[in-house]
Design a protein around this motif. Sequence first.
Motif, PDB file in Angstrom:
ATOM      1  N   MET A   1       0.828  -1.209   0.000  1.00  0.00           N
ATOM      2  CA  MET A   1       0.000   0.000   0.000  1.00  0.00           C
ATOM      3  C   MET A   1       0.862   1.259   0.000  1.00  0.00           C
ATOM      4  N   ASN A   2       1.878   1.279   0.835  1.00  0.00           N
ATOM      5  CA  ASN A   2       2.701   2.489   0.936  1.00  0.00           C
ATOM      6  C   ASN A   2       3.510   2.732  -0.330  1.00  0.00           C
ATOM      7  N   TYR A   3       3.964   1.663  -0.981  1.00  0.00           N
ATOM      8  CA  TYR A   3       4.651   1.881  -2.254  1.00  0.00           C
ATOM      9  C   TYR A   3       3.654   2.387  -3.298  1.00  0.00           C
ATOM     10  N   GLY A   4       2.444   1.844  -3.295  1.00  0.00           N
ATOM     11  CA  GLY A   4       1.410   2.352  -4.193  1.00  0.00           C
ATOM     12  C   GLY A   4       1.117   3.814  -3.937  1.00  0.00           C
ATOM     13  N   LEU A   5       1.159   4.213  -2.675  1.00  0.00           N
ATOM     14  CA  LEU A   5       0.917   5.615  -2.324  1.00  0.00           C
ATOM     15  C   LEU A   5       1.977   6.526  -2.946  1.00  0.00           C
ATOM     16  N   THR A   6       3.223   6.067  -2.973  1.00  0.00           N
ATOM     17  CA  THR A   6       4.271   6.890  -3.594  1.00  0.00           C
ATOM     18  C   THR A   6       4.028   7.039  -5.094  1.00  0.00           C
ATOM     19  N   GLN A   7       3.460   6.012  -5.707  1.00  0.00           N
ATOM     20  CA  GLN A   7       3.148   6.097  -7.133  1.00  0.00           C
ATOM     21  C   GLN A   7       1.968   7.030  -7.380  1.00  0.00           C
ATOM     22  N   MET A   8       0.983   6.979  -6.506  1.00  0.00           N
ATOM     23  CA  MET A   8      -0.174   7.857  -6.642  1.00  0.00           C
ATOM     24  C   MET A   8       0.235   9.315  -6.512  1.00  0.00           C
ATOM     25  N   GLN A   9       1.168   9.608  -5.625  1.00  0.00           N
ATOM     26  CA  GLN A   9       1.624  10.981  -5.442  1.00  0.00           C
ATOM     27  C   GLN A   9       2.338  11.521  -6.674  1.00  0.00           C
TER      28      GLN A   9
ATOM     29  N   GLY B   1       1.256  10.744  -9.702  1.00  0.00           N
ATOM     30  CA  GLY B   1       0.276  10.716 -10.780  1.00  0.00           C
ATOM     31  C   GLY B   1       0.197   9.404 -11.526  1.00  0.00           C
ATOM     32  N   ARG B   2       0.849   8.360 -11.033  1.00  0.00           N
ATOM     33  CA  ARG B   2       0.783   7.044 -11.684  1.00  0.00           C
ATOM     34  C   ARG B   2      -0.365   6.249 -11.058  1.00  0.00           C
ATOM     35  N   TYR B   3      -1.572   6.683 -11.370  1.00  0.00           N
ATOM     36  CA  TYR B   3      -2.752   6.171 -10.681  1.00  0.00           C
ATOM     37  C   TYR B   3      -3.025   4.704 -10.974  1.00  0.00           C
ATOM     38  N   ALA B   4      -2.837   4.268 -12.217  1.00  0.00           N
ATOM     39  CA  ALA B   4      -3.095   2.869 -12.558  1.00  0.00           C
ATOM     40  C   ALA B   4      -2.130   1.946 -11.815  1.00  0.00           C
ATOM     41  N   VAL B   5      -0.857   2.348 -11.737  1.00  0.00           N
ATOM     42  CA  VAL B   5       0.140   1.556 -11.004  1.00  0.00           C
ATOM     43  C   VAL B   5      -0.217   1.517  -9.520  1.00  0.00           C
ATOM     44  N   ALA B   6      -0.593   2.667  -8.993  1.00  0.00           N
ATOM     45  CA  ALA B   6      -0.955   2.746  -7.573  1.00  0.00           C
ATOM     46  C   ALA B   6      -2.147   1.841  -7.272  1.00  0.00           C
ATOM     47  N   LYS B   7      -3.157   1.879  -8.135  1.00  0.00           N
ATOM     48  CA  LYS B   7      -4.354   1.057  -7.910  1.00  0.00           C
ATOM     49  C   LYS B   7      -4.005  -0.426  -7.904  1.00  0.00           C
ATOM     50  N   ASP B   8      -3.091  -0.823  -8.786  1.00  0.00           N
ATOM     51  CA  ASP B   8      -2.670  -2.225  -8.830  1.00  0.00           C
ATOM     52  C   ASP B   8      -2.033  -2.643  -7.507  1.00  0.00           C
TER      53      ASP B   8
END
Length: 688
Positions: free
Chosen positions: A451-459, A461-468
């Motif tokens: 989850m926390n690595y996904g959060l860094t991706q969301m920040q 703007g890599r939303y699809a990667v973050a959602k995965d």
Amino acid sequence: MKASKTSPAAPQRRDRRAPLVLAAVAMAVLVIAAYSNFFENSFHFDDSHVIENNLYIRSLSNSLKFFQTAATFSSLPQNATYRPLLSLTYAIDYRLGNGLAPFQFHLTQLILLLVLGAMLIRLFAGIYGRTLDRPWTEFAAVAASALFCLHPANTETMNFISSRSDLLSTIFVVLAFLVYLRFKSARVYYLYLIPIVVGALVKAPVVMFAPLLLVYLLLFGNVSEAARKGRESRRYRFGEAMRETAPSFVLGALLLWFLNSMNLPEWTSGGGDRWAYLRTQAWVSLHYLRLFILPVGLTADSDLTAFRNWYDTRMFAGLAFLILLLVIAFRTGRRDEQRPIAFGIAWFLIALFPTTSIFPLAEVVNEHRIFFPYIGLVLAAVWATMLCIERMRERDAAGRAVLHAAAAAITFTVLLIFAFSVHARNRVWKTEESLWLDVTEKSPGNGRALMNYGLTQMQQGRYAVAKDYFERALALAPNYSTLEINLGVVNGALGDQATAEQHFKRALQLKADSDSNFYYARWLSENGRVQEAIPLALKSMSLSPAASNPRDLLMRIYAAAGRKKELDALVADTLAIAPGDPTANAYGRNVTPDAAANPTYDTWFKLGNQQLARKDYLNAVQSFRRALDLNRSSADAWNNLGWALFSLGLNDEAVAAYETALKIDPKYDRARSNLQWLKDQSVKAGKR
């Protein structure tokens, strides 16, 4: 000629002083070099609520409040334990760094480590010198201190600023030992207990000084004149040691009672089944020893979980290890020259006890927990090594010079390897992204890490990667409220607002805490539902009065909605806690937080349009209002203000803005069509 009062050993000590000082300086230089790349590393883990989002540490005017209530320690009441002196150091860093400057916080960490290193040299030298009168004992103390300061496993304590509690509390325990050992008057008047009282204001494990002192006296100390005259039966020595340490035990019990009474009622250790936790800790202790010997595979957040079954083979392996350690401690404790080994093992086990007992913590294993215990392992390991070298010297007197050179070379090589390892590990801690990527690779079963690595991706703007990553984490942690919040945020960013709202509501169902209320409120305000957002933001602030996020959101909402009375009250309340808060100060001066230097109508209008483009409607409303303060006759500003207000769900205010634009320019077709469309939407909503 009168005989000199100087003992024959004194010239030898003076001869050793220069190389000894040089060795200590070299150690300090190596430690500084190893940590030279960590000053700009970001905040991590609990730093978010203890430092970054905690209003109280933003002003030294709260210094007295730190000692009055645990509510000042964290923006999350469930984490608000009583550590006032620790909070004070953060407030000092905030002041010296003019804000949340990582450099200042990390500089303090390094200074504290160097101070501890110097103190450990004195402690180790005292214990080694008491055991054997050899010229190398002081050099062994320097090597042991350097080994501790450069051990790669301690990089978590250094990079994780909230772990300053381990760093500071360890300093006070070592200080208490030094005062006890070096000053007879301190023992008579119990002055050595002062560091323990002060250290308790940082972290409770300082009370382990009492059992540590007891073991020290049993191994090294004849604590009374009668004992020194030969009455040294084990029972007698134990009784004498207990009488000597009784004040420390009593003080420790009182301090634990006091600290527990000062914690907020909402505070929780976060642990689960105490017996499952206890079953796991013998294996965890073995894991910590393995990291000491071979510090590879370090991870900031392990995926190890509590053992569910009493017959788990790892538990028996851990128990066998503990039994072996105790056997070694008892055997070495019976021989005078081996007693530092016994004391080191006892230190390791005693210092580990607060985190390896029946009192469960949120994680079964954490690398910053070994900072205090590793002093014992360093003490034992270096002394055992030096004894082996001493025996080799006795067997081969002719090769002593070669042996000394080899020992020095090996020591320097090990320290150099550790220094490079520390430097490399600091790079892992550089950012949230680099840290959590490392954790996902080493702890693939850790849902929080994914989850926390996904959060860094969301920040980024890599939303699809973050959602995965969030969905992968959901399979491992299906009832994690923070994960549901992040799923809500990422689905909202991807345009699926219906799914986003489901996740926000699910987060509230799982845990109706400050974060769940705040992030749902923020999403509502971004999606034209400001009126619904206000009570949730207020709830978030009431649950976490020290948190800056809900206050910031509410101030922006009140400013956008023109609710000046509520805004002024919130600004005053926030400034009472944090006089330097930038958002509250801006509104207190009747400007917006994003105000440019010497703004003009054009700069405000341009900024408002930029904010509209990125759907930042709360701030866009304020920018257009500032533009209108400078040019009340701008139909464009009134029209754009209307659109921003409508986007927030403030329809009545939007209608008024459009009507004002049309009064200024009756032929303004865009304002007319916007007004008509808004009225049509209101009619449709009324019919529904």
